[in-house]
Design a protein around this motif. Sequence first.
Motif, short mmCIF file in Angstrom:
data_model
loop_
_atom_site.label_atom_id
_atom_site.label_comp_id
_atom_site.label_asym_id
_atom_site.label_seq_id
_atom_site.Cartn_x
_atom_site.Cartn_y
_atom_site.Cartn_z
N ALA A 1 20.66 -9.31 14.37
CA ALA A 1 20.69 -8.21 15.34
C ALA A 1 19.49 -8.29 16.27
N ARG B 1 20.54 -6.12 20.15
CA ARG B 1 21.35 -4.90 20.10
C ARG B 1 21.32 -4.33 18.69
N PRO B 2 21.54 -3.01 18.56
CA PRO B 2 21.71 -2.44 17.22
C PRO B 2 22.99 -2.98 16.58
N ARG B 3 23.00 -2.98 15.25
CA ARG B 3 24.17 -3.52 14.56
C ARG B 3 25.43 -2.73 14.89
N GLY B 4 25.29 -1.44 15.13
CA GLY B 4 26.47 -0.64 15.49
C GLY B 4 27.14 -1.11 16.76
N GLU B 5 26.39 -1.73 17.69
CA GLU B 5 26.96 -2.22 18.93
C GLU B 5 27.49 -3.64 18.79
N LEU B 6 27.30 -4.25 17.61
CA LEU B 6 27.74 -5.63 17.41
C LEU B 6 29.01 -5.70 16.56
N HIS C 1 33.01 -6.38 17.46
CA HIS C 1 33.12 -7.03 18.77
C HIS C 1 33.20 -8.54 18.58
N GLU D 1 31.39 -12.48 22.83
CA GLU D 1 30.92 -11.42 23.74
C GLU D 1 29.48 -11.02 23.42
N ARG D 2 29.16 -10.88 22.12
CA ARG D 2 27.84 -10.41 21.74
C ARG D 2 26.82 -11.56 21.60
#
Length: 985
Positions: A49, A54-59, A62, A66-67
Amino acid sequence: MSRPPDAGAPSTPHGDGGTGGLDILEHAADAFVALDGAWRLTYVNPVAATLAGRPRGELLGHPLWERFPALAGGEAERALRRAAREGVVVELHHPLAEGGAPMELRAFPTPDGLAVYARDVGAERRAEAAVRESEARFRALADTAPVMIWLSDPQNLGTYFNRPWLQFTGRTLEEELGTGWTRALHPDDLPRAVEHCSAAFEARREFRMEFRMRRADGAYRWVLDHGIPRYDDAGAFLGYVGSCIDITDLRAASDALREREERYRLVMRATRDVVWDWDLATNRVRWNEAIEEVMGHAPADVEPTARWWYGHIHPDDRDRVVLGIHEAIRLRAAQWSAEYRFLRAGGEWAHVLDRGYLLRGDDGRPVRMIGAMQDVTGRKRAEAARESERERLRRVLAQLPAAVAVYEGPELVVVAASDAYHRFVGGRDLLGRPFRDALPELAAQGFDRLLEDVYRSGRPHVGTGVDAAWDDDGDGAAEPHVIDFVYQPLVGADGAVYGVVAHVTDVTARHRAERELAEARAEAEARAAEGADLARRLAEQAMVLRAQVEESRSLAAELRTANEGLVAASRSADASRRRIELLAEASSRLASSLDFRETVRTVAQLAVPALADWCFVETQDDTGAIRLLAAGHADPAKVEWAFEVMRRYPIDPDAPYGTANVLRTGEPEVVFEIPDGLLDAAARDEEHRAIYRAVAFRSHISVPLTVAGRTFGVLSLVYGDESGRRYTADDLPLARELAHRAAVAIENARLYGEALAANRAKAGFLATMSHELRTPLNAVTGYADLLLLGIPEPIPERARAQVERILLAARHLLSIIEEILAYSRLEAGRETIELEAVDLAALAGEVGAIIEPLAAVKGLAVHLPERVEPATVVTDPRKLRQILVNLLGNAVKFTAAGSVSFGVEGVDGAVLLHVRDTGIGIEPAHREVIFEPFRQVDDASTRVAGGTGLGLSVSRSLARLLGGDVTVESVPGEGSTFTVRLPRA
C-alpha cells in the motif's frame, strides 16, 4: 485465496483459513498482493500500500493494472499473465510503482488467482557495498594511520596487519597472519605477552601491555600494545582490534616529556582565551574566568546580557561587529569571526580576535552561539613594530652614501639599490629587473658573467681600476669610466648562496689625476734633462764665457728650486693617492661582510699600520659603561693585552677628555703631541701609570662614529714610539671620512644581523608550532574516523554529526598547518624536489575527488577534462598536487554560484594547467597582492572566506621551485583563471 475485508476475515495466501500467515504478511518487510481470477486486488499488505501511495481501502477490489500502472503493459504484464495462464511460478526484476527502484518480483498461482511478492534487493546490495566500502575505508585509514594496527578473529589468530606494522617488522602480511606476528617479539618478553593477551581474550576485556619487538633493521624497540574486543550488531564476539605504538623514545625521554608538558600547561595558561556562551532564546551571555584575567572585569561587574557585551565594543567597531554577528545568525552560518577593539576594566582598548560557532536545534534554527575572544593587542603592536623596522631598513639602504645594489636569484634580479647607485646609472628604473635587462651595456662588457660566477661559486670578486662604459646621464650614450668594485655573495642560514651584493666606486677622477701627475713628472724630467744639457754646454764654454758664470749659477739655483717644488708636489700627490687607496680599501673590505663582529674587527685592522700604530673601536652600552669592541695592532698578542687592560681599567664615562668627551659632544678630539704629564695624570694607580709608559702613546685622533645624527661609538687612532710618527691637521679629514664609512658599515651590519635573527625566529616559531599542532591533529582525525567506522563500538546517529564536524574542523586546521609548514620550508630554502613522470589524467581525477565534495556543499558544478593532452609531465607530483588543491580550493571558496573547472594545455614545450571559476573576481590592483604571504584582498572583518593567506603564496613559490610560475587573469564579478605553467620535462 482471500476475501475482501467487507466479506469477513480473509484467508491466508496459502489457504489455511487461519490468521497466522496474515500476521506474517502484515509485518513483513516485503510487498505482497493477492489477486482473483479477474485480476482484482483481494489483499494488499502495508508495504505494498505504501508503494502504491494509497490506503488499502482504495486498492481492494480494483484491477491490478489500474492501481499499479507500472506493471501494466510490457514485460511485467506478460510474465504475470503467463503465470496465471500456465500455473507456473515466474520471477523478474521490475519496479512495483511508477518511478520506483527495480524490485525482485515473484508470482505464483493460488486456488483463487495469483499471489505476487515484491522484494527490494537494492537495499541489500547497497548494504553489501557499504560494508565493502567501510572495510576499504578502514584499511585505507589503517594504512595511513601513524600507528601500527592489527585485527584478530575469535580464535585469537591475527587476520590483518596494516602497512606501518609491516614496514616496522620488514615482513609480509602472509608471514604475520595467524601466530606469525609473535616471531618479532623479544624472547624474554614472548611468554609474558602471550599469557597476558590470552587472558584478555578469555575474559573478553580490553588490555594494554608493553614489550619489545624487533624492527626491520634488527633492533628491538619497546612498543605499547592496546587491544579492544569487537562485536557485531547482534552482540557476537568478532575478535580484537588493536594498535601498537613505538614508545622507546618516550621511555628514554620521560623527564623531557614532563618538562614539555609543564611548558605546554604554562603556554596554555599564558594564552588563555576569553570564552563566551550566548543563549539566543534568552539573550543571556555567560563568560569564563578569563574575562577577569585577560580583560580585568570582575565577574560581579559583568552583566550576563548581550547588551553589556555590545556596550564594551569600540564605538567605531560596534555597528560592524553587531551587524556581522546577527547576519551570521540570520544566515545560519556555521561560524562567525571578527577583529575589533574591546574595553578593558581599566579603560584601555584591547585588540581582540573573536570567533563564534553556531549551534542549531532539532528544527535547524539557531539556539546558541559559543565563541572565544583572543587578545591580539601584542600581535598588532608587533606587526606595527616589524613594519617600522622594515621601513627603517629601506631608509638606511636608500641613504647609503656608497653605490650599493643587491641582486637575488639565478637571474640576478635587482631587489634593492641605494640612491647613490640610482644616480650612478643615470636614475633609471632598476628594481624587479634582471641585471641584463636593467644594465644591458654593462652586461655586454661581461659584468653579468662575473656576477653569475660569484653566485654559483660563493666566492667574492674584487675589481680595481677596471674600464667600463654606461649611460650615466640618461642621454642614451655610454660614457667611459674607471671603477673599483666588490661583488660579495649573500649566504642564507642554510649555507646556500641566494644573491650578490655589489659595491661600486667610480675612480675615474682619481685615475685622471694619476695620469696628470705622470705627465707632470715627465715634463719635470724633460726640464731636468734640458737643464743638464745646458750645464754641459756652459761647462764647455766656461773658458770663453766666464763673464756669464754668475748668470749660470743663478739659473742653476732657479732650476734646483723648481725641482724641489716638483718633488714636493710629487710627495703630496703620493700622500693623496695613499689616502684614496686606503679609503677605497676600507669601502671594499667594509662592504665584503654584513656580520657585525667581523665588520668591527675590520674597522680596527684597516688603520694599522698605514694610519696608526694602535686603533680602538669603543661604544657605550645601555648602562652607560664604555666597552672596547675591537682593537688593532700589528702584534695580535698586544690586541689581547689591550682587552685585558680595558677590563681592569675601564674608561670613566664622565671623563672631560678622550673617548667619553667624544661620545658626549659628537666632536673629534686631536692631540698632536701627548705630554708625559697628561698620561700620568690619567693613570689610576702605579701599575696603570706603568702601562701607559710602556705603550708610550705620543699622538692620537679620536673621531665619533655617527649615523643619522646619532653617535654610538668612537674610533681612536694612536701613534707611539714604535713608528715615531705624529698626526697633523691634514690627517683629521681622512680619519673622519674613515670613521664615517666605518659607522655606516657597522650600523648596516647590526641592522642586518637583527633582521636575520628576527627572520630565523619567525621561521623557527612557525615550523615548531606547526609541527607540534600537526601531531595531535593527526591523532584527532584518525580516532574520529575510527569512531565513524564504529570502532570500538557504533556511536549514536545524533553523535555522528558532531564527530563529522570535529573531523572537518581538524582536517581544515591540518590544511592550514601544512600551508604554514610549506611556507616555512620555502622561506628557509629547505624545500627539495623529487622528479618523476606524473599522469595528468590520474592527477585530475585525484584532485577532483578532493574538491567535488567541497563544491557539492555550495551547489557548484565541477568540470574536469575528458581528455588530457599532454598525458604526462615530469615534475614533483606531491608539490604539483598541493598547488592544484590550493588553487581549486580557493576557486570553490570564492565562488558563490556557478562552476569550477580544471583544464590542461600543452604549448611550446610547456604544460599549462588552468583553474577557472565564476566567482567574485579580482581587481587589477590586487592581482599581485594576493600572492604575498599572509595577505588577502578583503579586510579581515569583512572577509567572505577564511584562510591564512598563504595558499597562493605557497603555490607560486612551489611552481617557481619547479621551474614554472602561477599567473592570474580575472574580470571582477565574472570570475578568475589561475594558470600553472610548468616545463614538460
